[in-house]
Motif scaffolding. Structure first.
Motif, PDB file in Angstrom:
ATOM      1  N   ILE A  28       0.832  -1.198   0.000  1.00 22.85           N
ATOM      2  CA  ILE A  28       0.000   0.000   0.000  1.00 22.85           C
ATOM      3  C   ILE A  28       0.872   1.255   0.000  1.00 22.85           C
ATOM      4  O   ILE A  28       0.619   2.216  -0.745  1.00 22.85           O
ATOM      5  CB  ILE A  28      -0.952  -0.016   1.216  1.00 22.85           C
ATOM      6  N   GLU A  29       1.905   1.259   0.825  1.00 18.91           N
ATOM      7  CA  GLU A  29       2.811   2.406   0.879  1.00 18.91           C
ATOM      8  C   GLU A  29       3.496   2.636  -0.463  1.00 18.91           C
ATOM      9  O   GLU A  29       3.609   3.786  -0.931  1.00 18.91           O
ATOM     10  CB  GLU A  29       3.860   2.191   1.970  1.00 18.91           C
ATOM     11  N   GLU A  30       3.942   1.566  -1.097  1.00 24.38           N
ATOM     12  CA  GLU A  30       4.676   1.711  -2.354  1.00 24.38           C
ATOM     13  C   GLU A  30       3.782   2.211  -3.480  1.00 24.38           C
ATOM     14  O   GLU A  30       4.211   3.042  -4.293  1.00 24.38           O
ATOM     15  CB  GLU A  30       5.339   0.383  -2.722  1.00 24.38           C
ATOM     16  N   MET A  31       2.528   1.723  -3.553  1.00 26.56           N
ATOM     17  CA  MET A  31       1.653   2.201  -4.615  1.00 26.56           C
ATOM     18  C   MET A  31       1.244   3.647  -4.378  1.00 26.56           C
ATOM     19  O   MET A  31       1.115   4.428  -5.335  1.00 26.56           O
ATOM     20  CB  MET A  31       0.419   1.311  -4.736  1.00 26.56           C
ATOM     21  N   SER A  32       1.060   4.006  -3.129  1.00 32.17           N
ATOM     22  CA  SER A  32       0.745   5.394  -2.815  1.00 32.17           C
ATOM     23  C   SER A  32       1.879   6.316  -3.253  1.00 32.17           C
ATOM     24  O   SER A  32       1.644   7.376  -3.849  1.00 32.17           O
ATOM     25  CB  SER A  32       0.491   5.545  -1.310  1.00 32.17           C
ATOM     26  N   ALA A  33       3.107   5.900  -2.974  1.00 31.53           N
ATOM     27  CA  ALA A  33       4.264   6.706  -3.373  1.00 31.53           C
ATOM     28  C   ALA A  33       4.391   6.761  -4.896  1.00 31.53           C
ATOM     29  O   ALA A  33       4.755   7.804  -5.457  1.00 31.53           O
ATOM     30  CB  ALA A  33       5.536   6.127  -2.754  1.00 31.53           C
ATOM     31  N   LEU A  34       4.077   5.655  -5.564  1.00 31.49           N
ATOM     32  CA  LEU A  34       4.161   5.617  -7.022  1.00 31.49           C
ATOM     33  C   LEU A  34       3.154   6.580  -7.646  1.00 31.49           C
ATOM     34  O   LEU A  34       3.484   7.340  -8.563  1.00 31.49           O
ATOM     35  CB  LEU A  34       3.917   4.192  -7.527  1.00 31.49           C
ATOM     36  N   ALA A  35       1.917   6.560  -7.144  1.00 32.26           N
ATOM     37  CA  ALA A  35       0.901   7.472  -7.658  1.00 32.26           C
ATOM     38  C   ALA A  35       1.301   8.924  -7.418  1.00 32.26           C
ATOM     39  O   ALA A  35       1.111   9.788  -8.285  1.00 32.26           O
ATOM     40  CB  ALA A  35      -0.447   7.167  -7.013  1.00 32.26           C
ATOM     41  N   ALA A  36       1.858   9.198  -6.239  1.00 35.01           N
ATOM     42  CA  ALA A  36       2.292  10.561  -5.935  1.00 35.01           C
ATOM     43  C   ALA A  36       3.399  11.006  -6.884  1.00 35.01           C
ATOM     44  O   ALA A  36       3.416  12.163  -7.345  1.00 35.01           O
ATOM     45  CB  ALA A  36       2.766  10.643  -4.486  1.00 35.01           C
ATOM     46  N   SER A  37       4.319  10.086  -7.208  1.00 32.50           N
ATOM     47  CA  SER A  37       5.406  10.448  -8.113  1.00 32.50           C
ATOM     48  C   SER A  37       4.904  10.696  -9.526  1.00 32.50           C
ATOM     49  O   SER A  37       5.515  11.450 -10.292  1.00 32.50           O
ATOM     50  CB  SER A  37       6.482   9.357  -8.115  1.00 32.50           C
ATOM     51  N   ALA A  38       3.775  10.067  -9.886  1.00 31.87           N
ATOM     52  CA  ALA A  38       3.168  10.301 -11.197  1.00 31.87           C
ATOM     53  C   ALA A  38       2.290  11.541 -11.202  1.00 31.87           C
ATOM     54  O   ALA A  38       1.864  11.994 -12.269  1.00 31.87           O
ATOM     55  CB  ALA A  38       2.333   9.083 -11.610  1.00 31.87           C
ATOM     56  N   GLY A  39       2.011  12.067 -10.025  1.00 37.44           N
ATOM     57  CA  GLY A  39       1.159  13.243  -9.925  1.00 37.44           C
ATOM     58  C   GLY A  39      -0.306  12.965 -10.185  1.00 37.44           C
ATOM     59  O   GLY A  39      -1.043  13.839 -10.647  1.00 37.44           O
ATOM     60  N   VAL A  40      -0.754  11.740  -9.860  1.00 38.21           N
ATOM     61  CA  VAL A  40      -2.152  11.366 -10.091  1.00 38.21           C
ATOM     62  C   VAL A  40      -2.805  10.951  -8.781  1.00 38.21           C
ATOM     63  O   VAL A  40      -2.129  10.592  -7.809  1.00 38.21           O
ATOM     64  CB  VAL A  40      -2.280  10.213 -11.118  1.00 38.21           C
ATOM     65  N   ARG A  41      -4.126  10.994  -8.757  1.00 39.60           N
ATOM     66  CA  ARG A  41      -4.888  10.501  -7.615  1.00 39.60           C
ATOM     67  C   ARG A  41      -4.974   8.981  -7.695  1.00 39.60           C
ATOM     68  O   ARG A  41      -5.032   8.410  -8.786  1.00 39.60           O
ATOM     69  CB  ARG A  41      -6.289  11.121  -7.610  1.00 39.60           C
ATOM     70  N   LEU A  42      -5.013   8.344  -6.544  1.00 44.23           N
ATOM     71  CA  LEU A  42      -5.094   6.885  -6.477  1.00 44.23           C
ATOM     72  C   LEU A  42      -6.484   6.480  -6.019  1.00 44.23           C
ATOM     73  O   LEU A  42      -6.923   6.846  -4.928  1.00 44.23           O
ATOM     74  CB  LEU A  42      -4.041   6.338  -5.517  1.00 44.23           C
ATOM     75  N   ARG A  43      -7.173   5.724  -6.877  1.00 45.65           N
ATOM     76  CA  ARG A  43      -8.505   5.220  -6.562  1.00 45.65           C
ATOM     77  C   ARG A  43      -8.462   3.695  -6.722  1.00 45.65           C
ATOM     78  O   ARG A  43      -8.818   3.148  -7.761  1.00 45.65           O
ATOM     79  CB  ARG A  43      -9.548   5.825  -7.504  1.00 45.65           C
TER      80      ARG A  43
END
Length: 362
Positions: A28-43
């Motif tokens: 969960i932490e890694e996907m959250s960080a990945l989405a943040a690095s892409a500049g997108v919201r995670l749903r």
């Protein structure tokens, strides 16, 4: 977390669905960080866990809400007070149309035939129904062809009780790139480019398009990074599974979902029978073409066949198994396995420390 007396895995009744808590949180932490690095919201897609305890961890780590596959999932999340949802499904038929309008969450639309009953029900209820246009970016399932999206948007704009929020796609065809990670990454980038291009075309014609949503775990490192994409809807990443391992999306050390099973019979040489069958593992296929999961403890074994309550293990080392031996099976597809269960045991090391309910099942 439900009250539960910690217990060694050896004391659990089998089969049992297990969630490795440390791996889950790391994923969960890694996907959250990945989405943040892409500049997108995670749903995230709720169908991957169908578990409110997992969902709350995802929200705690930055998820904005959830994607749902079924009305039951929408209901479970709404009743838990989680309202930022997308029902990524065409609500066809009176019961689904009525539910969609009452729930008021955005739904997927890919044709006027889907839209008209929805618009009529929304008008009758005095509401405006939010929707996203689903675009087929290569999977060949539901979704309008990219070149036809603008014409569809124009037709749907004539239905005033509907409200366009954006576009979405599911790049499930990336699962076909076994052994070809460069090809999978190229295809994932193309998905993002196609969807962002459709969104730009809609905006240029005067249509609102706030949400540009891609969705898959194999594509999470590519499609969300395309400029113009605003949202990622990966799901399987919470647990991963043997198909994701085969694709190279994750290593075995990141897999958080297994089925604990016991050997219950060794009737003859060359085969051992375990108490995890189709009702524990589901019938979802392996991308490698055969088997019902990976025997984590003894990877030389093959889970070659399954009945409802029994699994057949064969392969090198099978004759060393004894009745009562415990094994852990990594499922082919975690989402399908979760739907088979009403609860999961949360594991830390070799101890079950909690029991989480699974909800929103069919």
């Amino acid at each position: 977390m439900n009250a539960f007396a910690p217990a060694p895995l050896a004391e659990l009744p089998t089969p049992a669905l297990l969630i490795d808590r440390d791996r889950l949180v790391r994923n969960i932490e890694e996907m959250s960080a990945l989405a943040a690095s892409a500049g997108v919201r995670l749903r995230p897609h709720f169908k991957a866990s169908k578990c409110l305890d997992v969902a709350r961890l995802q929200l705690d780590h930055g998820a904005i809400g959830f994607t749902c596959a079924t009305a039951a999932e929408v209901t479970a999340l709404l009743e838990a007070g989680i309202r930022d949802l997308v029902w990524a499904h065409q609500p066809v038929g009176p019961a689904k149309v009525d539910f969609a309008v009452r729930a008021g969450v955005p739904v997927a639309v890919d044709s006027v035939e889907v839209a008209r009953p929805l618009a009529e029900a929304a008008r009758a209820a005095g509401r405006r129904q939010p929707y996203l246009i689903e675009v087929d970016t290569g999977l060949g399932r539901a979704g309008v062809a990219p070149e036809d999206a603008l014409a569809l948007a124009a037709e749907l704009a004539a239905l005033p009780s509907l409200e366009l929020r954006g576009v979405l796609t599911h790049e499930g065809h990336l699962m076909t790139y076994l052994g070809d990670r460069p090809g999978m990454d190229k295809a994932g980038t193309l998905v993002g480019e196609v969807l962002a291009g459709v969104a730009a075309e809609l905006r240029a014609a005067g249509h609102p398009c706030e949400i540009v949503s891609v969705g898959s775990t194999p594509g999470a490192t590519t499609a969300p990074f395309v400029p113009g994409v605003t949202e990622a809807r990966a799901g399987t990443y919470v647990f991963y599974d043997s198909n994701q391992v085969a694709l190279g999306t994750a290593g075995l050390s990141r897999t958080a979902l297994t089925v604990l099973t016991r050997v219950v019979s060794t009737p003859r040489g060359g085969v051992a029978i375990v108490d995890a069958g189709l009702k524990a593992m589901s019938s979802d296929a392996s991308v490698n073409g055969s088997g019902f999961g990976l025997v984590v403890d003894r990877p030389s074994l093959t889970f070659a066949k399954a009945n409802e309550e029994h699994g057949y293990l064969t392969g090198e080392g099978v004759d060393a198994l004894r009745v009562g031996d415990l094994l852990r099976i990594l499922p082919n597809h975690g989402c399908g396995v979760v739907n088979m269960w009403s609860r999961a045991h949360v594991v830390e090391g070799d101890t079950a420390v909690a029991r989480w309910p699974i909800t929103g099942r069919h």
